[in-house]
Design a protein around this motif. Structure first.
Motif, short mmCIF file in Angstrom:
data_model
loop_
_atom_site.label_atom_id
_atom_site.label_comp_id
_atom_site.label_asym_id
_atom_site.label_seq_id
_atom_site.Cartn_x
_atom_site.Cartn_y
_atom_site.Cartn_z
N ILE A 1 0.86 -1.18 0.00
CA ILE A 1 0.00 0.00 0.00
C ILE A 1 0.90 1.23 0.00
N ARG A 2 0.93 1.93 -1.12
CA ARG A 2 1.84 3.07 -1.27
C ARG A 2 1.26 4.36 -0.70
N GLN A 3 -0.02 4.62 -0.97
CA GLN A 3 -0.68 5.81 -0.46
C GLN A 3 -1.84 5.38 0.43
N LEU A 4 -1.73 5.69 1.71
CA LEU A 4 -2.76 5.29 2.66
C LEU A 4 -3.73 6.46 2.84
N ASP A 5 -4.82 6.45 2.08
CA ASP A 5 -5.81 7.51 2.20
C ASP A 5 -6.78 7.18 3.33
N GLU A 6 -7.75 8.07 3.57
CA GLU A 6 -8.69 7.88 4.67
C GLU A 6 -9.52 6.63 4.50
N GLU A 7 -9.93 6.36 3.27
CA GLU A 7 -10.74 5.17 3.02
C GLU A 7 -9.97 3.90 3.32
N GLU A 8 -8.70 3.86 2.87
CA GLU A 8 -7.87 2.68 3.12
C GLU A 8 -7.57 2.53 4.62
N ALA A 9 -7.32 3.66 5.30
CA ALA A 9 -7.06 3.62 6.74
C ALA A 9 -8.28 3.09 7.50
N ALA A 10 -9.47 3.51 7.07
CA ALA A 10 -10.70 3.03 7.71
C ALA A 10 -10.89 1.54 7.48
N PHE A 11 -10.54 1.07 6.29
CA PHE A 11 -10.65 -0.36 5.97
C PHE A 11 -9.70 -1.18 6.86
N ILE A 12 -8.47 -0.69 7.02
CA ILE A 12 -7.50 -1.40 7.86
C ILE A 12 -7.96 -1.40 9.32
N LEU A 13 -8.48 -0.25 9.77
CA LEU A 13 -8.97 -0.18 11.16
C LEU A 13 -10.10 -1.19 11.38
N GLU A 14 -11.00 -1.30 10.43
CA GLU A 14 -12.10 -2.26 10.54
C GLU A 14 -11.57 -3.68 10.68
N ALA A 15 -10.46 -3.98 9.94
CA ALA A 15 -9.87 -5.32 10.03
C ALA A 15 -9.16 -5.55 11.36
N LEU A 16 -8.65 -4.46 11.98
CA LEU A 16 -7.89 -4.61 13.22
C LEU A 16 -8.77 -4.57 14.47
N VAL A 17 -9.96 -3.98 14.38
CA VAL A 17 -10.81 -3.82 15.56
C VAL A 17 -11.07 -5.14 16.29
N PRO A 18 -11.37 -6.25 15.58
CA PRO A 18 -11.58 -7.51 16.32
C PRO A 18 -10.38 -7.94 17.15
N PHE A 19 -9.17 -7.59 16.70
CA PHE A 19 -7.96 -7.96 17.45
C PHE A 19 -7.77 -7.07 18.68
N ALA A 20 -8.40 -5.90 18.69
CA ALA A 20 -8.22 -4.95 19.79
C ALA A 20 -9.17 -5.21 20.95
N ARG A 21 -10.10 -6.11 20.79
CA ARG A 21 -11.07 -6.39 21.84
C ARG A 21 -10.50 -7.36 22.88
N GLY A 22 -11.09 -7.36 24.04
CA GLY A 22 -10.64 -8.28 25.10
C GLY A 22 -9.26 -7.91 25.58
N ASP A 23 -8.38 -8.93 25.72
CA ASP A 23 -7.03 -8.66 26.20
C ASP A 23 -6.08 -8.23 25.09
N ALA A 24 -6.58 -8.19 23.84
CA ALA A 24 -5.81 -7.69 22.69
C ALA A 24 -4.47 -8.41 22.54
N MET A 25 -4.42 -9.69 22.92
CA MET A 25 -3.16 -10.44 22.85
C MET A 25 -2.60 -10.49 21.43
N LEU A 26 -3.48 -10.60 20.44
CA LEU A 26 -3.01 -10.76 19.06
C LEU A 26 -2.80 -9.44 18.35
N LEU A 27 -3.19 -8.33 18.95
CA LEU A 27 -3.11 -7.05 18.24
C LEU A 27 -1.68 -6.69 17.80
N PRO A 28 -0.65 -6.89 18.63
CA PRO A 28 0.71 -6.56 18.15
C PRO A 28 1.10 -7.33 16.89
N TYR A 29 0.68 -8.58 16.81
CA TYR A 29 1.02 -9.38 15.64
C TYR A 29 0.21 -8.91 14.42
N ALA A 30 -1.04 -8.55 14.66
CA ALA A 30 -1.87 -8.05 13.56
C ALA A 30 -1.32 -6.73 13.03
#
Length: 451
Positions: free
Chosen positions: A182-211
């Motif tokens: 991903i060369r240019q991270l625009d707002e839409e792409e950033a929102a898409f990545i955040l949506e993919a990372l949100v499940p990893f951020a829940r609970g104890d977020a053990m997997l979030l660093p790896y994600a």
């Protein structure tokens, strides 16, 4: 050698290694072929081996640098040698031997999918035994175990390895969802990545660093992930980010700064100035991105750690810059010094190294604040400018009365002076100097003509 023969030879050597028929030096030849193809922007399909297949799942999290501290989500590549030896010799010798025989057969049949399936099955079978081996809460037992596997750093990397292998399918699904580079991270792409990372951020977020580490590997510049972190907490305030699970973004970016410092140290030891300049540029860009995206206060520990990294990078770069005036003085010194040196020719190799150093100086000047080199950069530029202005007139006057080898030597010196001046004093000054050189070269004094 053309690309196609290189690829064929690489494939032949790797197949011979798998079959146990490799000759002395074949490993060195393989590494040389891979380096040649990499320099040509070629990524050859590697046949692989049992060890590479077993650790392939860790690839997004591996780092080549030996860092002074352990960072979650990052595994030192050197730890894999210790872990592999421990698995083969201490934990599961029979299982590892059977696995290697099966994978060799699969790879020789070019069935890469079967080889990786064998690796996944072995990981699943070994994980309970690995978990039991590292589960002790007794410090003495853990210390003895860390010595067995290669040290405390290897033990910590082993724990990271277990986490990745236990959740390989979840992380694989994330990798398939976030495609790169991903060369240019625009707002839409950033929102898409955040949506993919949100499940990893829940609970104890053990997997979030790896994600997060996996996603950073999909970005052209790792610091682009800051856009996602700011979007996640809806604030640029460091305190707010630090109180959220997305604080791992800053932790991993601080790890990237540490990696760049270690890389710069290695490049300077190897006198690879161009690659040192690249590490300095990446470091400065990362610092600038952090400053632009995150509002930090003096009470934030991140600020102190980033300042420490900047100080270490400055310590690496400062000697390289401060030796430039002396090197320039030696290469532009009066030609009569040649008699003292035995009449040597103009040192083109040394001048190429000086130019690489001047490129680094330009980078340090453009990013002096990020690299903590304001004072050192100004001092070096001032010394170079003073020397150039003092030495150019004698060089031009000497050219007018020179002949033969002496004239050729002076012309090389003045050509070098023009190129140095372009970096130190600017393009306009260099253009004027080039015109002065052309005029002096066209003038021939009677004594020179008679000679």
């Amino acid at each position: 050698m053309p690309d196609e023969p290189c690829l064929q030879l690489l494939d032949l050597l790797e197949r011979d290694q798998l079959a146990g028929h490799d000759f002395p030096g074949s490993g060195l030849t393989i590494r040389a072929l891979v380096a040649v193809l990499a320099a040509r922007q070629q990524t050859p399909p590697r046949l692989g081996n049992p060890r590479r297949c077993f650790f392939a799942v860790l690839e997004p999290f591996l780092i080549d640098e030996q860092l002074p501290r352990k960072w979650v989500g990052r595994i030192a590549r050197t730890s894999l040698n210790h872990i592999w030896d421990w698995l083969c010799h201490d934990l599961a010798a029979a299982e590892m031997a059977a696995y290697q025989a099966e994978v060799v057969t699969a790879l020789l049949d070019r069935d890469v999918a079967r080889a990786h399936e064998q690796a996944a099955q072995l990981q699943k079978a070994l994980l309970p035994a690995i978990r039991r081996a590292v589960a002790s809460h007794d410090e003495a037992v853990l210390h003895r175990f860390s010595v067995l596997v290669g040290g405390q750093a290897v033990l910590e990397d082993l724990r990271d390895m277990m986490t990745v292998m236990e959740h390989r399918e979840t992380l694989r699904a994330l990798g398939e969802r976030i495609r790169g580079p991903i060369r240019q991270l625009d707002e839409e792409e950033a929102a898409f990545i955040l949506e993919a990372l949100v499940p990893f951020a829940r609970g104890d977020a053990m997997l979030l660093p790896y994600a997060v580490a996996l996603v950073m590997g999909r970005l052209t510049h790792p610091w682009q992930i800051l856009q996602v972190a700011v979007l996640a907490v809806e604030s640029r305030e460091a305190l707010r980010l630090g109180q959220s699970s997305f604080r791992v973004v800053m932790e991993l970016l601080l790890c990237e700064l540490e990696r760049l410092v270690v890389r710069a140290q290695a490049e300077r030891r190897g006198r690879r100035t161009a690659r040192l300049a690249l590490a300095a540029t990446d470091f400065a860009a990362s610092v600038r991105a952090i400053v632009d995206h995150i509002a930090m206060g003096p009470e934030i520990g991140w600020m102190k750690r980033m300042g420490a990294a900047r100080s270490r990078m400055a310590q690496v770069l400062r000697p390289e810059l401060e030796e430039l005036p002396g090197r320039v003085r030696r290469i532009l010194r009066a030609p009569w010094y040649r008699e003292l040196d035995g009449g040597g020719a103009f040192d083109a190799g040394e001048f190429a190294a000086i130019e690489a150093g001047l490129d680094l100086l330009v980078i340090a000047k453009d990013h002096a604040a990020e690299l903590a080199l304001n004072e050192a950069t100004l001092r070096v530029i001032s010394r170079l400018a003073a020397f150039l202005e003092a030495s150019l007139r004698p060089l031009l006057d000497g050219l007018r009365g020179s002949v033969g080898d002496d004239r050729a030597f002076r012309l090389q010196q003045l050509e070098a002076a023009v190129r140095i001046a372009r970096r130190v004093l600017g393009a306009e000054y260099a253009t004027l100097l080039q015109k002065a050189v052309d005029v002096a070269a066209a003038e021939v004094r009677p004594l020179a003509r008679a000679g």
